[in-house]
Design an enzyme around this catalytic site. Structure first.
Site, PDB file in Angstrom:
ATOM      1  CG  LEU A  51      -0.641  20.579 -21.834  1.00  0.00           C
ATOM      2  CD1 LEU A  51      -0.705  19.640 -23.026  1.00  0.00           C
ATOM      3  CD2 LEU A  51       0.674  21.340 -21.835  1.00  0.00           C
ATOM      4  CG  ASP A  52      -5.743  16.592 -20.077  1.00  0.00           C
ATOM      5  OD1 ASP A  52      -6.578  17.393 -20.521  1.00  0.00           O
ATOM      6  OD2 ASP A  52      -5.814  15.364 -20.231  1.00  0.00           O
TER       7      ASP A  52
END
Length: 331
Positions: A51-52
């Site tokens: 997840l960024d």
């Protein structure tokens, strides 16, 4: 000069199960994983897809035996809530990049009928060109490494599926026109690219200013815990947050085997029985009730795919009540 106190070595231990983490802003998925692993003193851990750092929300972390099934979450559809700032495009497609272009935003562009047409156009199978600022690899090197060096490489468009899309006009805290995006999508979908493509379709351009993952593979924010909450807990409470391994197998058909059949299945042998064909089954021992692994049924034959080791099963049975398969209703 004061002598440094020796660093206390963390005593690792077997932990088996899933921790649903609400990932904080600015932290990479791996940093979040390492922090949780340290807090739980776990021997083995892995996450279920990155997840960024600029995204928050649901990040299932797998410990011990659960790492064998992390691919299931990696392949699962995801749900996101995002906000795109309209009228400005950036070099990265998000707020970290340099401004590339600014255009006026006409309120008529956000009329209900216009957004409804846009929702229909971007729902279903669509084509996306992966962003340069992504972890996708080209010739063994992540695209973001090329981007940081100022090199743009050609990327082939990829097909992804938007299962559900909801768009609504919004404004940022500074009062700027924005688009609120709720999307349920297949793995590999770049919400940043979706936001940019929606901005282009509106004729004003856009970039992502916030992104929150609200669900993945049936796991949502309701069961999540933050790193700050974990840090504030004592050890027992932390372990109590670890959900059973079979949390990852909610959509699997359950098959229960008696002691003899369970023993044979655990050695990797196929078993015959009155089971209908099923592409994904979770296999349990009858007594004591314990998850043995996953497999599939074809032509009345139960075929093992991924198995827990006898040691993992023993450790789970000796572990905390949260790891008791019966506590989940026996799937």
């Amino acid at each position: 000069m004061t002598a440094r106190a020796p660093r206390t070595r963390v005593q690792r231990r077997p932990v088996h199960g899933v921790l649903l983490l609400d990932k904080p802003l600015g932290l990479s998925s791996n940093d979040a994983l390492q922090k949780a692993k340290w807090l739980l003193r776990a021997e083995k851990a892995g996450h279920t897809g990155t997840l960024d750092p600029l995204a928050t929300g649901v990040l299932p972390l797998c410990f011990g035996a659960a790492t064998k099934f992390s691919q299931l979450q990696l392949d699962a559809p995801k749900t996101y809530e995002a906000v795109a700032l309209l009228g400005t495009t950036t070099s990265t497609g998000d707020a970290e990049g340099e401004v590339r272009e600014q255009r006026a935003v006409d309120p008529a562009q956000l009329a209900p009928e216009r957004l409804a047409a846009l929702q229909a156009r971007f729902t279903g199978r669509i084509s996306q060109v992966p962003p340069m600022h992504s972890a996708l690899k080209k010739d063994g090197k992540a695209l973001y490494e090329y981007a940081r060096a100022g090199v743009e490489v050609e990327r082939a468009a990829r097909e992804v599926e938007i299962l559900r899309l909801a768009l609504a006009p919004s404004t940022t805290e500074a009062g700027q026109p924005a688009l609120r995006i709720e999307v349920h999508c297949s793995k590999g979908t770049y919400v940043r690219t979706l936001a940019e493509d929606l901005g282009e379709a509106l004729g004003c351009g856009a970039h992502l200013v916030s992104l929150r993952r609200t669900g993945t593979g049936g796991l949502g924010l309701a069961g999540c815990v933050t790193l700050a909450q974990l840090e504030a807990m004592d050890e027992g409470a932390r372990l109590g947050c670890v959900l059973p391994v079979q949390t990852l197998l909610a959509d699997h058909t359950a098959i229960t085997l008696d002691e003899q059949e369970a023993g044979r299945f655990l050695t990797g042998l196929r078993r015959r029985g009155p089971w209908p064909d099923a592409p994904a089954v979770a296999v349990y021992a009858e007594r004591p009730r314990a998850l043995l692994g996953v497999g599939h049924v074809r032509g009345g034959e139960l075929i093992p795919d991924r198995l827990l080791s006898p040691l993992e099963i023993q450790q789970i049975l000796q572990g905390a009540p949260s790891a008791d398969p019966a506590s989940t209703g026996g799937h």
